[in-house]
Design an enzyme around this catalytic site. Structure first.
Site, mmCIF file in Angstrom:
data_model
loop_
_atom_site.group_PDB
_atom_site.id
_atom_site.type_symbol
_atom_site.label_atom_id
_atom_site.label_comp_id
_atom_site.label_asym_id
_atom_site.label_seq_id
_atom_site.Cartn_x
_atom_site.Cartn_y
_atom_site.Cartn_z
ATOM 1 N N ASN A 1 59.068 18.669 67.232
ATOM 2 C CA ASN A 1 59.486 18.878 68.618
ATOM 3 C C ASN A 1 59.801 17.508 69.202
ATOM 4 O O ASN A 1 58.917 16.709 69.423
ATOM 5 C CB ASN A 1 58.316 19.541 69.362
ATOM 6 C CG ASN A 1 58.553 19.632 70.843
ATOM 7 O OD1 ASN A 1 59.440 18.986 71.391
ATOM 8 N ND2 ASN A 1 57.751 20.434 71.498
ATOM 9 N N HIS B 1 61.166 28.257 75.791
ATOM 10 C CA HIS B 1 60.759 27.817 74.466
ATOM 11 C C HIS B 1 61.604 28.586 73.459
ATOM 12 O O HIS B 1 61.908 29.758 73.659
ATOM 13 C CB HIS B 1 59.279 28.131 74.295
ATOM 14 C CG HIS B 1 58.697 27.533 73.059
ATOM 15 N ND1 HIS B 1 58.661 26.169 72.856
ATOM 16 C CD2 HIS B 1 58.140 28.098 71.957
ATOM 17 C CE1 HIS B 1 58.094 25.940 71.674
ATOM 18 N NE2 HIS B 1 57.777 27.079 71.125
ATOM 19 N N ASP C 1 58.318 27.842 64.479
ATOM 20 C CA ASP C 1 58.101 27.457 65.877
ATOM 21 C C ASP C 1 57.866 25.947 65.912
ATOM 22 O O ASP C 1 56.740 25.477 65.850
ATOM 23 C CB ASP C 1 56.890 28.223 66.432
ATOM 24 C CG ASP C 1 56.701 28.001 67.921
ATOM 25 O OD1 ASP C 1 57.420 27.155 68.489
ATOM 26 O OD2 ASP C 1 55.839 28.666 68.518
#
Length: 1112
Positions: free
Chosen positions: A200, A452, A469
């Site tokens: 991320n 998200h 994710d």
């Protein structure tokens, strides 16, 4: 993933999910932040979650003078909660509202709790318009509150017609469901699933899920590997190499992979790049660039083979034999979600036939206007079918983007040959079986302005799904991948069924926005094997080397406790650094040679390593320990003793200096003879002091290290003048002893007649000296002595100046002093710009978080020193923005500037005028000033100033009102001539408000939307609507054909009552007890066909009409 960004101000569905911040300015996360041990709702084990609804009635709301306001504490799931609001906004012009853990300050270390919750502001007139926003969050000590910085515009909240504030009372509701939390601290994606995630990296939004999807199409990955690249390419400048590198790491790495090189390679390396595009555009940018790079190579055409399909746009006349068609290619299809229950319904809509008839007839070449059918049919579908679901749409009524969270189903198997191939054109090859199986589901969780992104993928099309994710990959079942991503609403059972029968419903903000299907007949080819032989050798070597370096660093880190880092500073380092990298103290320890030595090894082993490295035999080495003094300077303190040198490296580090025991810092003293060969170190007694010498040249403004000497404690400076002359090569004079430089420079004069001990000199001290100045020549230098030079160096600051209208571009740089006063700074800027009057310079500070100018400029002499202008909270900038004003700033600050939109009486034009008057002026003064600037319909025309907000007139300003408190940033100030008919009103005449409106089609229950320019109209006693309409049509100059479609209604509190031509208009406008005349008006209902006017002249910092980008 977390992204940093400023929120738009005027968006109705602003899902800005953030912990509230005390910063007045600064970036805020827009996505639900997921810490390493956080887990989203998709992974929660729900076991009858405790739920509760809390209602908070806030009276005297508009009189709350608190920046933030807490509710009373309420309990859910055994935890204490409360609601936190910012009644005037948390540095935005929206109400800010958060759910807060009430007892966070007293909870034990490491606490966390997970809740799914909604916050609402109740509409007390129409419950349907209650504003409700939902989210979910894992609360912890770092993020003990969470919610919406931009919950709803303050203009809506405080507007009495909207129904959110009634009798100055606001009602807030919170519904909270507490869920169990699973700990993921030690989760290993590779070990658990065989796959790794992507890091991320902040503002990369939808990119990670798209890259994982493309990577897991093996045929695509193989083609990327086969693209020609060379060892000389740099990944950050080559998309093929960056993608090859990324895919290789995803395939062979044990840990999550970074994407920075890839984003740099295609130029999307800022948050704005991702905000200005969508996933479809990113997909196209990548594929088009790859397609281009594949030309002329062995993999040319791969992108088309995988993703390209074709459809036919056709128009077919009904009554004559004429048909027009055009073949077009596509790489993905955009399918409607709104009004469609599933993918098949979207395809039905896609090929729906539109009839062109009536006013919309088709002009066929030789047949003229004809009734016709228009539509789309598919010629062929690609092996990999990418479906973009239109979850985000532009709402023309509300002039904003909205997210469609409706339930929308998609099948595991998609048959596009259904119903006899109704989606296929007559030219389609019917031998190809268009049966597809689902490969990936890309999900967005959140609202239109943040959220998200993650993906559910089954890499081999087996029954096992995986959730990608960001860094984490988990195994998931088919229900989570499909049904739970349909969207719609989720219902939780009430906590106390006997007491509260209202089901606790959440809109599911997590839903699919992109689907990837693979054709059954092509899956063997597409889900192929990809191994190392597919990867270019230079790439394998490069990436293996990178991996080895990474592993080496990881190993070093893991074994760090077994080693001591010894940093050795030598006289050569001092000579190299002083006067270039540093001016104060002696050395920057980060730039000297480091040795990594096992702690259990004897110190003598280390000395042998030094001998090998520097060519200084062990017997000629003497090491000194560094020590931090009380005045925070860092100097060589004492030589190591023989007993200390007999110890192990680890033991020596322990005794060296507790504040720096992570590493051992040493100074290596080596004596050299005349032949430059090393000598044994001289004996050192307590009477010997090691001093270091710096020489200053005021002509060159240069300070350099010239050497070190042992002196006797009882000796005097005058006794070593000869040696100092030798070091400097000139006649010298003492300047002083450098003591410290933070927070202030200290450099004390040394009396050459006193002994070194009397001058309190000790080992490691620094003597600064310079050539003896000629008696008459000292004043010719800017910095004639060492103290003044060190003061200059300590405070000098290069400032990058940018013109405020071009805030991204450096205009010029000036070297200034942090101690410069406000006047000093503007004088230097004015001088650089060739401006005679420095007071016409206005400066604005830099916001380090948003990388933008601060909203408010620096007032005249509003900062004492340059250093105050450059500090933004705990950060220091080197950027200032400047403007050149037409009048001096002190004079401007005594004035009020208003932007007034003048509406010409007879011409259809609006001109924005900037009226600048003293702050104690009145509205009458504004009108008189305006009269000198505008063209009036006749010389005696009278003007009035009115306040317009959301297309309604809220106020006619009395002439005596002071202008100081008038706000033209969010309200439009409109000036206009007073029509003659309004000046002579009869006793029965009424002056009414007339507004344009239309009904909001997106609401189940009708809601009125105003638009256009509101105006006043005189209505006479007994006048019918038909008569009023004639005057309105003449006033607005609307053509008959268009005007005939208009409807007329009396509106009170937003509810229209439609009028007939025979109705007496004045009979409706009788009530006097309604607060605010704008609540009753004559409404003109019609479509908004006028182009939006751009107020280009309105250049104030945050104008209301323009789309505004606010950096907080």
């Amino acid at each position: 993933m977390t992204m940093m960004t400023p929120p738009p101000l005027d968006q109705e569905e602003d899902e800005m999910l953030v912990p509230h911040s005390e910063f007045v300015e600064g970036p805020q996360p827009m996505e639900v932040t997921q810490t390493e041990n956080a887990i989203t709702a998709e992974n929660q084990q729900v076991e009858d979650p405790p739920t509760s609804r809390f209602t908070w009635t806030i009276e005297n709301f508009s009189r709350l003078n608190l920046k933030k306001h807490y509710s009373e504490v309420f309990f859910v799931g055994g935890y204490k909660w409360r609601v936190l609001i910012f009644p005037k906004g948390n540095n935005v012009d929206h109400l800010s509202m958060y759910l807060d853990v009430a007892d966070s300050a007293t909870l034990p270390y490491g606490w966390s709790r997970y809740a799914q919750f909604s916050l609402s502001v109740v509409n007390q007139m129409h419950n349907k318009y209650t504003i409700r926003k939902e989210t979910q969050h894992q609360f912890n000590a770092r993020e003990s509150d969470w919610g919406f910085t931009s919950f709803m515009p303050l203009s809506e909240l405080y507007d009495p017609t909207r129904g959110y504030l009634v009798n100055d009372t606001c009602i807030v509701e919170a519904e909270v469901a507490v869920r169990r939390v699973v700990d993921y601290w030690s989760y290993d994606s590779k070990k658990e699933t065989g796959f790794v995630g992507l890091k991320n990296q902040g503002a990369t939004c939808y990119m990670n899920s798209l890259l994982q999807t493309l990577y897991h199409i093996p045929y695509f990955r193989k083609a990327v590997y086969h693209m020609p690249t060379t060892e000389n390419d740099m990944p950050s400048g080559s998309i093929p190499l960056a993608l090859q590198s990324l895919f290789y790491k995803l395939q062979y790495s044990d840990n999550s992979v970074a994407t920075k090189e890839l984003t740099k390679s295609f130029g999307w390396d800022t948050y704005d790049s991702f905000m200005q595009h969508d996933v479809q555009e990113l997909n196209r940018v990548l594929c088009e660039k790859l397609e281009d790079k594949m030309k002329g190579t062995v993999v040319e055409g791969t992108i088309q083979q995988l993703f390209e399909g074709h459809h036919m746009n056709y128009i077919e006349c009904i009554n004559v034999d004429y048909k027009s068609s055009r073949k077009e290619s596509f790489y993905d299809l955009q399918l409607d979600v709104k009004g469609c229950r599933d993918v098949y319904a979207s395809f039905d809509k896609y090929v729906e036939v539109e009839r062109l008839e009536g006013d919309n007839k088709y002009h066929a070449e030789q047949y003229g206007l004809q009734d016709a059918k228009k539509g789309v049919l598919f010629i062929d579908f690609p092996p990999v079918l990418q479906l973009q679901l239109k979850r985000f749409e532009y709402d023309f009524m509300r002039d904003t983007m909205v997210k469609i969270n409706d339930r929308y189903e998609f099948p595991l198997q998609l048959d596009l040959d259904r119903d006899g191939g109704k989606y296929l054109s007559p030219d389609a090859d019917r031998s190809v079986r268009n049966l597809y199986t689902l490969h990936s589901v890309l999900v967005h969780s959140g609202g239109v302005h943040g959220g998200h992104y993650y993906a559910f993928i089954r890499p081999t099309l087996s029954d096992q799904w995986y959730k990608f994710d960001d860094e984490r990959v988990t195994k998931e079942d088919i229900k989570r991948a499909l049904e739970e991503q349909y969207g719609g609403e989720e219902e939780l059972p009430p906590a106390n069924p006997g007491f509260n029968n209202t089901p606790f419903k959440f809109t599911k903000y997590s839903n699919a926005y992109m689907l990837v299907y693979i054709r059954e007949s092509d899956k063997e080819k597409i889900i192929c094997d990809v191994d190392e032989k597919d990867i270019a050798e230079h790439l394998r070597i490069r990436l293996k080397k990178e991996q080895e370096e990474k592993e080496h660093k990881k190993k070093e880190k893991a074994e760090a406790h077994l080693y001591t880092i010894i940093k050795v500073a030598r006289q050569e380092d001092l000579a190299e650094q002083i006067g270039k990298d540093i001016y104060f103290d002696l050395v920057d320890h980060d730039k000297v040679r480091s040795f990594r030595i096992q702690k259990q090894l004897p110190f003598t082993f280390f000395k042998e390593e030094v001998a090998k490295e520097f060519g200084i035999p062990v017997q000629f080495q003497r090491f000194w320990l560094w020590a931090k003094r009380q005045n925070h300077t860092y100097r060589p303190n004492r030589p190591l003793t023989a007993q200390e040198e007999a110890q192990s490296v680890g033991q020596l580090r322990e005794v060296s200096n507790k504040a720096h025991n992570a590493e051992l810092r040493l100074f290596l003293e080596v004596e050299f003879g005349p032949d430059l060969r090393p000598l044994p170190p001289p004996d050192k007694t307590k009477e010997d002091i090691l001093l270091f010498f710096k020489l200053y040249d005021p002509a060159k403004e240069e300070l350099r290290f010239v050497g070190r000497l042992f002196v006797k404690a009882l000796g005097k400076p005058s006794e070593i003048l000869m040696k100092m002359n030798e070091m400097a090569g000139l006649l010298i004079s003492f300047n002083g002893q450098e003591i410290k430089f933070e927070p202030n420079v200290m450099c004390e004069h040394i009396d050459r007649k006193l002994t070194f001990r009397s001058s309190q000199l000790e080992d490691g001290d620094i003597i600064c000296y310079q050539k003896s100045p000629l008696s008459e020549g000292g004043s010719q230098y800017r910095y004639p002595d060492v103290p003044s030079f060190l003061e200059y160096v300590h405070n000098r600051q290069v400032v990058h100046f940018r013109a405020l209208e071009k805030p991204k571009e450096d205009d010029f740089c000036l070297e200034l002093s942090k101690l410069f006063s406000y006047d000093d700074v503007v004088e230097r800027v004015a001088h650089h710009l060739g401006l005679d009057d420095p007071t016409k310079i206005r400066l604005t500070s830099h916001n380090c978080y948003s990388q933008q100018p601060k909203p408010q400029p620096i007032k005249y002499r509003g900062a004492d020193h340059l250093s105050d202008m450059l500090v933004h909270y705990n950060q220091t900038s080197d950027i200032l923005y400047y403007e050149v004003l037409d009048i001096p700033l002190p004079e401007l600050q005594g004035l009020k500037t208003l932007k007034v939109a003048f509406h010409h009486a007879t011409k259809d034009e609006v001109v924005i005028h900037s009226i600048r008057l003293p702050k104690n002026s009145t509205v009458g003064d504004v009108i008189n000033d305006l009269k000198t600037k505008v063209e009036l319909s006749h010389p005696n025309a009278e003007l009035r100033l009115i306040e317009v907000f959301y297309h309604k007139i809220y106020k006619i300003f009395p002439h005596h009102e002071k202008i100081e408190n008038i706000n033209d940033q969010y309200w439009t100030l409109r000036a206009e001539e007073i029509p003659e008919e309004e000046k002579d009103l009869g006793p029965q005449d009424r002056l009414i408000h007339v507004y344009h409106f239309m009904k909001d089609a997106n609401q189940n229950q009708m809601q009125v939307q105003n638009f256009g320019e509101p105006f006043f109209l005189v209505i006479h006693e007994g006048e019918t609507l038909a008569e009023v309409k004639v005057r309105i049509q003449k006033k607005l100059q609307v053509p008959d054909e268009e005007f005939s479609k208009w409807k007329f209604a009396f509106l009170s509190l937003g509810r229209p009552e439609y009028l007939q031509d025979t109705d007496i208009v004045s009979s409706r406008f009788q009530r006097r007890d309604v607060y605010g005349a704008w609540e009753q008006y004559l409404g003109l209902e019609h479509a908004d066909t006028a182009p939006k006017r751009s107020y280009t002249a309105n250049q104030n910092r945050h104008t209301f009409e323009k789309p505004v980008k606010i950096y907080n």
